[in-house]
Scaffold this motif. Structure first.
Motif, short mmCIF file in Angstrom:
data_model
loop_
_atom_site.label_atom_id
_atom_site.label_comp_id
_atom_site.label_asym_id
_atom_site.label_seq_id
_atom_site.Cartn_x
_atom_site.Cartn_y
_atom_site.Cartn_z
N LYS A 72 0.73 -1.05 -0.04
CA LYS A 72 0.03 0.04 0.07
C LYS A 72 0.89 1.23 -0.08
O LYS A 72 1.98 1.40 0.64
N TYR A 98 -1.84 6.62 -7.27
CA TYR A 98 -2.46 5.22 -7.74
C TYR A 98 -2.03 5.10 -9.27
O TYR A 98 -1.37 3.81 -9.64
N LYS A 112 -1.60 -1.26 -6.51
CA LYS A 112 -1.86 -1.44 -5.03
C LYS A 112 -2.59 -0.27 -4.36
O LYS A 112 -2.43 0.82 -5.04
N PRO A 113 -3.21 -0.56 -3.45
CA PRO A 113 -4.28 0.71 -2.66
C PRO A 113 -3.20 1.87 -2.45
O PRO A 113 -2.21 1.58 -2.00
N VAL A 114 -4.07 3.03 -2.52
CA VAL A 114 -3.52 4.19 -2.00
C VAL A 114 -4.29 4.84 -0.93
O VAL A 114 -5.42 5.06 -1.11
N GLU A 150 -9.80 0.57 -2.74
CA GLU A 150 -8.36 0.68 -3.46
C GLU A 150 -7.79 2.32 -3.40
O GLU A 150 -6.74 2.37 -3.19
#
Length: 309
Positions: A72, A98, A112-114, A150
């Protein structure tokens, strides 16, 4: 002891974005994002603190960026004063964090999630009583989450925090109190000292621990921010008065143009006719954005480049 306010962008970067800041940042993010639970165990600060001679306001748009052990990305911003289109800027930084993960040929699965953590020294959500507000994508009427979280937005509004030192309970309380009140300390309070990461953060913000160069940059940065805000406030008030006196239907447009021209002339001297024409053709929203953006300009060329975007 005397401490410099961590709300100053230069000091914020030093405290949360230096090589010594890993444990500090882990503790802070766990407190703010995860309510004090030790979810984050490890992270990498990917834009480490670098004390330069010239600090522009543009750099404050993204104060610290880190990658957590699970991939993340967390982007952190400290914003001292409100500005036009601030919300759009927050969303832009989140979206950029992102989208910039992928190269042209990369697969979306690599994303990856932000999480964007935004700390404001002004009230952002007038109707909300909470100090920390967190947002994810949800369905409008049924209110269920989508996109697997996400993208997340976390806001901390410092003016809403009213607790005294003796009233601090949670880890989040102590970190927010540190951000808001550190510059008023004569020594490290025992209740904060018991959190080793906050003690380290205070040592980094301690004037005695700074080099002469660092101290001068931090002090100049604080004065520059204060001076620029004062100039804008004064110029806006002048523009409002002139607009009211003119009594024209287009008074607001003229007011904005007059404000911009005064600020630019004070900063760069005389402006050429073509540039003036381009400014006069801007919409109200564009003029307001320029009123904020011009603080980042180091030369008339920066202005011309902005107008040509």
């Amino acid at each position: 002891m005397r401490f410099i306010s961590p709300k100053i962008d230069y000091v914020f970067k030093k405290v949360f974005g230096s090589e010594e800041s890993k444990d500090i940042l882990i503790s802070f993010l766990n407190a703010i994002i995860y309510d004090g639970e030790k979810i984050i165990q490890s992270l990498t600060i990917i834009n480490p603190y670098n004390p330069g001679q010239v600090l522009t306001l543009k750099e404050t748009y993204l104060d610290v960026k880190a990658v957590l052990a699970d991939g993340k990305i967390v982007v952190i911003e400290m914003q001292v004063s409100s500005m036009t289109s601030f919300g759009k800027r927050v969303v832009y930084n989140l979206a950029k964090g992102y989208a910039n993960q992928l190269k042209v040929s990369d697969n979306y699965i690599r994303l990856k999630p932000v999480i964007a953590v935004t700390i404001t020294d002004f009230i952002l959500f007038e109707k909300a009583e909470k100090i920390i507000n967190k947002f994810v994508f949800k369905e409008e009427t049924e209110n269920f989450k989508c996109l697997d979280e996400e993208l997340r937005l976390v806001f901390v509004e410092l003016p809403k925090f009213k607790k005294k030192l003796s009233e601090l309970e949670s880890l989040a309380d102590k970190w927010i109190y540190f951000l808001k009140e550190a510059s008023s300390f004569d020594e490290i309070p025992p209740s904060l000292e018991e959190v080793s990461e906050i003690e380290l953060a205070l040592n980094l913000a301690n004037q005695a621990g700074m080099t002469v160069e660092e101290l001068e940059i931090a002090q100049n940065r604080a004065m520059a921010l204060q001076d620029e805000r004062g100039k804008i406030t004064f110029a806006k008030e002048e523009g409002r008065q002139e607009g009211r006196q003119e009594g024209k239907e287009e008074g607001r447009q003229d007011e904005a143009i007059a404000l911009i021209m005064r600020l630019l002339k004070k900063r760069f001297g005389e402006i050429d006719t073509e540039t003036i024409t381009n400014i006069e053709n801007l919409t109200i929203e564009e003029l307001e954005n320029l009123g904020e953006e011009f603080l980042d300009f180091n030369s008339i060329t920066d202005l011309e480049n902005w107008l040509n975007i």
